[in-house]
Design an enzyme around this catalytic site. Structure first.
Site, PDB file in Angstrom:
ATOM      1  N   ASP A 189      50.974  42.742  50.511  1.00 39.10           N
ATOM      2  CA  ASP A 189      51.097  41.923  49.132  1.00 39.10           C
ATOM      3  C   ASP A 189      49.644  41.585  49.035  1.00 39.10           C
ATOM      4  O   ASP A 189      49.000  40.968  49.597  1.00 39.10           O
ATOM      5  CB  ASP A 189      51.958  40.833  49.065  1.00 39.10           C
ATOM      6  N   TYR A 218      42.139  39.032  44.473  1.00 42.59           N
ATOM      7  CA  TYR A 218      41.732  38.679  45.815  1.00 42.59           C
ATOM      8  C   TYR A 218      40.537  39.357  46.255  1.00 42.59           C
ATOM      9  O   TYR A 218      40.017  38.903  47.325  1.00 42.59           O
ATOM     10  CB  TYR A 218      42.885  39.037  46.980  1.00 42.59           C
ATOM     11  N   LYS A 251      48.456  42.886  41.561  1.00 43.79           N
ATOM     12  CA  LYS A 251      49.101  42.053  40.435  1.00 43.79           C
ATOM     13  C   LYS A 251      47.723  41.788  39.526  1.00 43.79           C
ATOM     14  O   LYS A 251      46.664  42.158  39.771  1.00 43.79           O
ATOM     15  CB  LYS A 251      48.858  40.385  41.037  1.00 43.79           C
ATOM     16  N   HIS A 275      50.244  38.303  37.383  1.00 46.04           N
ATOM     17  CA  HIS A 275      49.926  37.206  38.264  1.00 46.04           C
ATOM     18  C   HIS A 275      50.180  35.667  37.658  1.00 46.04           C
ATOM     19  O   HIS A 275      50.678  35.034  38.509  1.00 46.04           O
ATOM     20  CB  HIS A 275      48.343  37.300  38.655  1.00 46.04           C
TER      21      HIS A 275
END
Ligand code: A2P
Length: 300
Positions: A48, A53, A78, A109
């Site tokens: 994931d 990120y 996301k 998200h």
């Protein structure tokens, strides 16, 4: 004794999602490369990540270097808030970074749209929120994403109130396949879980260990059960998430933990319910931007 987890859940489009996935939030470059390599070698089939990120490129490299067949993996990424008006663009950016032709699951998200031309991806104040747009419109566009690029679509950080609004909108034709939320024994979100189950939406638990320094691993009940089943506290928390039928996404960059987090035990209903009762309703993950329309914890 804990054994390698084999649980899978079925999404509302018939696609299967592996029960335990590697969480990668706050995992840095080299660390996450090694974590993904270790995870895949240990048997994880589910990774994931998210555009925000900043680690999709490294994760993509690790996936490729692992030599595993793409179709044997389940990869989630996301959509970020600044791209709510153009999910196709954000998806293409993610696919390029991941060096993949498709993702198995693409999640909105957060329900909040951000100013699409802001210099920073994180709004500093209310001006950074795109009040002229809505998650309903974003979902309308997500439904139109090419099915050869996204196998399933879902949401993240949605409350019951927001899911109701989304499901009742005339433009909503597809029920989200998943809702990824913070969930652990201190924040079980039982009502939200029941609601999602009733709508055939799989719940995915992020920060299942309570993120960093939550103290859940030191909880007396968790410690007692860890002793009873001869496993670690983290393995009890991950097993509990599976017991209550949620996908679970423990994050670790420590190889030994990556490996042990994939090993679970079957909890008895009595022990699962005992963990249900330790909730302190404590949320450990809150966004760094001002948002008065999130979570609705009183209802969830
Ligand atoms: P690290 O990545 O250094 O191993 P969550 O998944 O709830 O967000 O929790 C992530 C945090 O929990 C990270 O600080 C991670 O540290 C730590 N962690 C992950 N697995 C374990 C484990 N098996 N035992 C203790 N701490 C863990």
């Amino acid at each position: 004794m804990a054994t390698k987890d084999t649980s899978v859940f079925q999404l509302n489009n018939g696609i299967e999602i592996p029960g335990v996935g590697l969480g990668t939030w706050q995992s840095k470059e080299q660390e996450v490369y090694d974590a993904v390599m270790t995870a895949i070698k240990a048997g994880y089939k589910h990774i994931d990540t998210a555009w925000i990120y900043g680690n999709e490129e490294v994760i993509g490299r690790a996936i490729k270097d692992s030599g595993v067949n793409r179709k044997d993996l389940f990869i989630t990424t996301k959509l970020w808030g600044t791209y709510h008006r153009d999910p196709a663009k954000n998806l293409d950016e993610s696919l390029k970074k991941l060096n993949l032709d498709y993702v198995d699951l693409y999640l909105m998200h957060w329900p909040t749209p951000f100013d699409p031309v802001a210099a920073s991806p994180f709004p500093k104040d209310d001006k950074g929120i795109d009040h002229e747009w809505s998650f309903v419109k974003t979902w309308e566009l997500m439904q139109q994403l090419p099915k050869d690029k996204v196998k399933s679509i879902g949401v993240s950080n949605f409350s019951i109130k927001q899911l109701e609004e989304l499901l009742n909108a005339p433009t909503t034709k597809e029920v989200p396949a998943a809702n990824q939320i913070e969930a652990h024994p201190y924040l079980p979100q039982n009502k939200l879980l029941e609601y999602c189950k009733s709508k055939n939406i799989v719940v995915e638990a992020y920060s299942p260990l309570g993120s960093t320094n939550s103290g859940i691993l030191e909880d007396q009940i968790i410690k007692r059960l860890a002793q009873k089943y001869s496993v670690s506290g983290a393995q009890i928390l991950i097993s509990w998430a599976i017991w209550r039928e949620t996908v679970v996404l423990p994050k670790s960059v420590t190889p030994s933990r990556v490996i042990s987090n994939f090993e679970t035990v079957e909890l008895s209903d009595k022990d699962g319910e005992a963990i249900n009762n330790i909730s302190t309703r404590k949320r450990f993950v809150t966004p760094p931007w001002p948002d008065n329309n999130l979570f609705h914890d009183g209802d969830n």
